[in-house]
Design an enzyme around this catalytic site. Structure first.
Site, PDB file in Angstrom:
ATOM      1  N   VAL A  14       0.832  -1.185   0.037  1.00  0.00           N
ATOM      2  CA  VAL A  14      -0.012  -0.062   0.091  1.00  0.00           C
ATOM      3  C   VAL A  14       0.703   1.351  -0.043  1.00  0.00           C
ATOM      4  O   VAL A  14       0.580   2.255  -0.608  1.00  0.00           O
ATOM      5  CB  VAL A  14      -0.996   0.111   1.181  1.00  0.00           C
ATOM      6  CG1 VAL A  14      -1.754   1.284   1.200  1.00  0.00           C
ATOM      7  CG2 VAL A  14      -1.842  -1.036   0.952  1.00  0.00           C
ATOM      8  N   LYS A 105      -6.939  -0.875   9.952  1.00  0.00           N
ATOM      9  CA  LYS A 105      -8.325  -1.212  10.356  1.00  0.00           C
ATOM     10  C   LYS A 105      -8.144  -1.727  11.735  1.00  0.00           C
ATOM     11  O   LYS A 105      -9.179  -1.288  12.740  1.00  0.00           O
ATOM     12  CB  LYS A 105      -9.131  -1.804   9.716  1.00  0.00           C
ATOM     13  CG  LYS A 105      -8.593  -3.531   9.452  1.00  0.00           C
ATOM     14  CD  LYS A 105      -8.591  -3.881   8.199  1.00  0.00           C
ATOM     15  CE  LYS A 105      -7.390  -3.356   7.334  1.00  0.00           C
ATOM     16  NZ  LYS A 105      -7.105  -4.042   6.171  1.00  0.00           N
ATOM     17  N   GLU A 129      -9.983   6.603   5.507  1.00  0.00           N
ATOM     18  CA  GLU A 129     -10.709   6.173   4.533  1.00  0.00           C
ATOM     19  C   GLU A 129     -10.178   4.750   3.993  1.00  0.00           C
ATOM     20  O   GLU A 129     -11.071   4.073   3.706  1.00  0.00           O
ATOM     21  CB  GLU A 129     -10.764   6.899   3.211  1.00  0.00           C
ATOM     22  CG  GLU A 129     -11.586   6.766   2.123  1.00  0.00           C
ATOM     23  CD  GLU A 129     -13.060   6.429   2.289  1.00  0.00           C
ATOM     24  OE1 GLU A 129     -13.597   7.738   2.218  1.00  0.00           O
ATOM     25  OE2 GLU A 129     -13.227   5.421   2.416  1.00  0.00           O
ATOM     26  N   GLY A 134     -10.937  -0.642   1.511  1.00  0.00           N
ATOM     27  CA  GLY A 134      -9.938  -0.372   0.274  1.00  0.00           C
ATOM     28  C   GLY A 134     -10.240   0.973  -0.459  1.00  0.00           C
ATOM     29  O   GLY A 134     -10.358   2.184   0.183  1.00  0.00           O
ATOM     30  N   GLY A 187      -1.655 -15.043  -3.978  1.00  0.00           N
ATOM     31  CA  GLY A 187      -1.397 -13.955  -3.372  1.00  0.00           C
ATOM     32  C   GLY A 187      -2.828 -13.338  -2.798  1.00  0.00           C
ATOM     33  O   GLY A 187      -3.053 -11.997  -2.314  1.00  0.00           O
ATOM     34  N   GLU A 190      -3.055 -14.537   2.833  1.00  0.00           N
ATOM     35  CA  GLU A 190      -1.974 -14.247   3.464  1.00  0.00           C
ATOM     36  C   GLU A 190      -1.609 -15.943   3.880  1.00  0.00           C
ATOM     37  O   GLU A 190      -2.351 -16.845   3.842  1.00  0.00           O
ATOM     38  CB  GLU A 190      -2.087 -13.868   4.862  1.00  0.00           C
ATOM     39  CG  GLU A 190      -2.560 -12.259   4.857  1.00  0.00           C
ATOM     40  CD  GLU A 190      -1.738 -11.209   4.618  1.00  0.00           C
ATOM     41  OE1 GLU A 190      -0.429 -11.417   4.633  1.00  0.00           O
ATOM     42  OE2 GLU A 190      -1.997 -10.093   4.330  1.00  0.00           O
ATOM     43  N   ASP A 201     -11.023  -9.391  10.070  1.00  0.00           N
ATOM     44  CA  ASP A 201     -10.677  -8.098   9.345  1.00  0.00           C
ATOM     45  C   ASP A 201     -12.130  -7.557   9.072  1.00  0.00           C
ATOM     46  O   ASP A 201     -12.188  -6.345   9.433  1.00  0.00           O
ATOM     47  CB  ASP A 201      -9.993  -8.655   8.080  1.00  0.00           C
ATOM     48  CG  ASP A 201      -9.763  -7.524   6.871  1.00  0.00           C
ATOM     49  OD1 ASP A 201      -9.081  -6.885   7.115  1.00  0.00           O
ATOM     50  OD2 ASP A 201     -10.770  -7.507   6.079  1.00  0.00           O
ATOM     51  N   LYS A 205     -13.545  -3.796  10.356  1.00  0.00           N
ATOM     52  CA  LYS A 205     -14.270  -2.764   9.386  1.00  0.00           C
ATOM     53  C   LYS A 205     -15.668  -2.538   9.755  1.00  0.00           C
ATOM     54  O   LYS A 205     -16.112  -1.450   9.733  1.00  0.00           O
ATOM     55  CB  LYS A 205     -14.143  -3.128   8.196  1.00  0.00           C
ATOM     56  CG  LYS A 205     -12.784  -3.435   7.377  1.00  0.00           C
ATOM     57  CD  LYS A 205     -12.880  -4.243   6.180  1.00  0.00           C
ATOM     58  CE  LYS A 205     -11.421  -4.455   5.610  1.00  0.00           C
ATOM     59  NZ  LYS A 205     -11.441  -5.363   4.654  1.00  0.00           N
ATOM     60  N   GLY A 302      -5.399  -3.775  -2.332  1.00  0.00           N
ATOM     61  CA  GLY A 302      -4.498  -3.715  -3.306  1.00  0.00           C
ATOM     62  C   GLY A 302      -3.736  -2.249  -3.215  1.00  0.00           C
ATOM     63  O   GLY A 302      -4.037  -1.426  -2.614  1.00  0.00           O
TER      64      GLY A 302
HETATM   65  N1  HSE Z   1      -7.311  -8.839   3.788  1.00  0.00           N
HETATM   66  C1  HSE Z   1      -8.172  -7.729   3.362  1.00  0.00           C
HETATM   67  C2  HSE Z   1      -9.200  -8.244   2.494  1.00  0.00           C
HETATM   68  C3  HSE Z   1      -7.489  -6.722   2.887  1.00  0.00           C
HETATM   69  O1  HSE Z   1      -8.990  -9.476   1.953  1.00  0.00           O
HETATM   70  O2  HSE Z   1     -10.282  -7.479   2.068  1.00  0.00           O
HETATM   71  C4  HSE Z   1      -8.182  -5.210   3.234  1.00  0.00           C
HETATM   72  O3  HSE Z   1      -8.413  -5.152   4.294  1.00  0.00           O
END
Ligand code: HSE
Length: 426
Positions: A14, A105, A129, A134, A187, A190, A201, A205, A302
């Site tokens: 990023v 986040k 933001e 993203g 990719g 992870e 995650d 959010k 991304g």
């Molecule tokens: N690993 C997160 C996703 C990236 O897959 O959305 C952005 O938080």
């Protein structure tokens, strides 16, 4: 023309994307935004990486104090991720009166209150933001586009990794483990995928987004969370036969009984606007009392999409003198008196395996009736087998009633196993 200097903490995916956007669009922003934004410093241990991007050697540092005390730096961009050292770095920047733009986040969800307190002390800006969804401008939409509305509902696909995995499981009929391994190779996931696949995650959010949407703090511990690791390919197939697509949904509702926030896999009808959000794409669907329904769609991760969100915050910070903070009392915990609904209502898809004997379904139906659960659809799969899968869909009912009923059904002598319970959102 106003000149604004920025520092980028971390040149990972990023950070590098952000640098490229700022470098390549400098003249464009001078023309369209009336501001000259330059990268004055980067914090990066890997000097070669920074040099390869074309950053002058004098601007590369591995010392946070040096970066923050640089008088040419007005805005600090944090793209390190995780809680520490990002938290200490962000606090140091805010203490010195520099505005911060972050994509983090986890840090923001857990320590927003502390960061905001520090920012208020020096009147520094705090922009995030890029922390949610993203490149999709959901935060600006909530703060600056939807503020005329009382928001009743926020439902989204806000994790790209899980959406990619579920999309491929659906399209190709593959199992979770197989697709996960492939996603890791490509990719999309992870090496340690737990933050994504266990729903953390998305929960981070949702905590941030629902706090903004409902104007009250929705701490992480109020978000019900369930990931996709237990999803079985056959349930996706059976769901498809019944007209549903499986998604990892983040759901926030604000109703008479209180706030309901949950992240879990859910079936949605194939004609639902979110059903066509596939692969690693994200989307958020909002319902405001004045505007009605709106939906935002795009890339949730991304280098360039997330960089786009960061740079939009940088431009906002560079062109606005007034600093906006949360519209609510921003503490670690929820405000006193705010109610959270845990026994939420949904429809349910249930699959269990039973012995193919007379009277089994009557016993199961009796348990559902006892808990006031009404069945919409029931399918018995397989013939001439000792054990058969039975799939049913309920009418809308309460979560706790379903869990209690399933415990009783699982204990029946003729029921071999209760295999799946997936919520069905309409
Ligand atoms: N690993 C997160 C996703 C990236 O897959 O959305 C952005 O938080």
């Amino acid at each position: 023309m106003k000149s604004v200097g920025v520092a980028i903490l971390g040149l990972g995916v990023v950070g590098s994307g952000t640098y490229k956007i700022l470098r390549d669009h400098r003249e464009f922003y001078r023309q369209t935004q009336g501001v000259d934004i330059t990268v004055e410093s980067v914090l990066e241990i890997n000097k070669q990486k920074a040099l390869a991007l074309g950053i002058e050697e004098s601007k590369i540092s591995d010392n946070i104090a040096e970066v923050i005390s640089n008088p040419n730096v007005d805005i600090v961009i944090e793209v390190i991720g995780g809680v520490e050292p990002a938290k200490s770095f962000v606090l140091a920047a805010l203490h010195s009166g520099k505005s911060v733009v972050t994509s983090n986040k986890e840090l923001f969800c857990k320590y927003w209150h502390e960061l905001e307190k520090a920012a208020k002390r020096t009147n520094a800006g705090l922009y995030f933001e890029a922390s949610c969804v993203g490149g999709v401008p959901i935060i600006r939409t909530l703060i600056d586009g939807m503020q005329a509305n009382v928001i009743e509902n926020l439902t989204g696909i806000i994790n790209g990794t899980t959406n990619y995995i579920l999309t491929r499981m659906s399209r190709e009929g593959l199992g979770y483990e197989t697709v996960l391994k492939d996603a890791q190779k490509l990719g999309y996931a992870e090496a340690n995928p737990s933050a994504d696949v266990e729903g953390y995650d998305a929960a981070y959010k949702l905590s941030i987004l629902s706090s903004l949407a409902f104007h009250t703090k929705v701490p992480l511990d109020k978000v019900y969370r369930e990931g996709i690791t237990g999803i079985q390919a056959q349930d996706i197939t059976y769901g498809d036969e019944l007209g549903y697509v499986l998604k990892l949904l983040a759901i926030g509702k604000n109703g008479e009984k209180g706030i309901e926030v949950r992240v879990h896999p859910a079936f949605i009808r194939k004609d639902h606007p979110l059903a066509s959000v596939n692969d690693s794409f994200n989307a958020v669907y909002l319902k405001g009392d004045s505007v009605g329904d709106i939906m935002l769609y795009g890339r949730g991760a991304g280098d360039m999409p997330t960089g786009s969100a960061i740079v939009s915050d940088v431009i906002y910070a560079a062109t606005h003198n007034d600093v906006k903070y949360a519209t609510f009392k921003n503490g670690a915990a929820a405000e006193a008196g705010v109610k959270f609904v845990t026994d939420f209502k949904s429809r349910y898809y249930i699959r269990f395996t039973a012995k193919d004997r007379a009277g089994v379904l009557a016993k199961v139906a009796g348990i559902f009736a006892k808990y006031n659960i009404s069945i919409v659809d029931l399918i018995q799969k397989g013939e001439d087998c000792e054990n058969i899968p039975i799939i049913l869909i309920t009418h809308e009912t309460n979560e706790y009633s379903v869990r209690r009923a399933l415990e009783k059904i699982g204990a029946l002598e003729d029921v071999v196993s209760v295999d799946s319970m997936i919520r069905v959102e309409v």
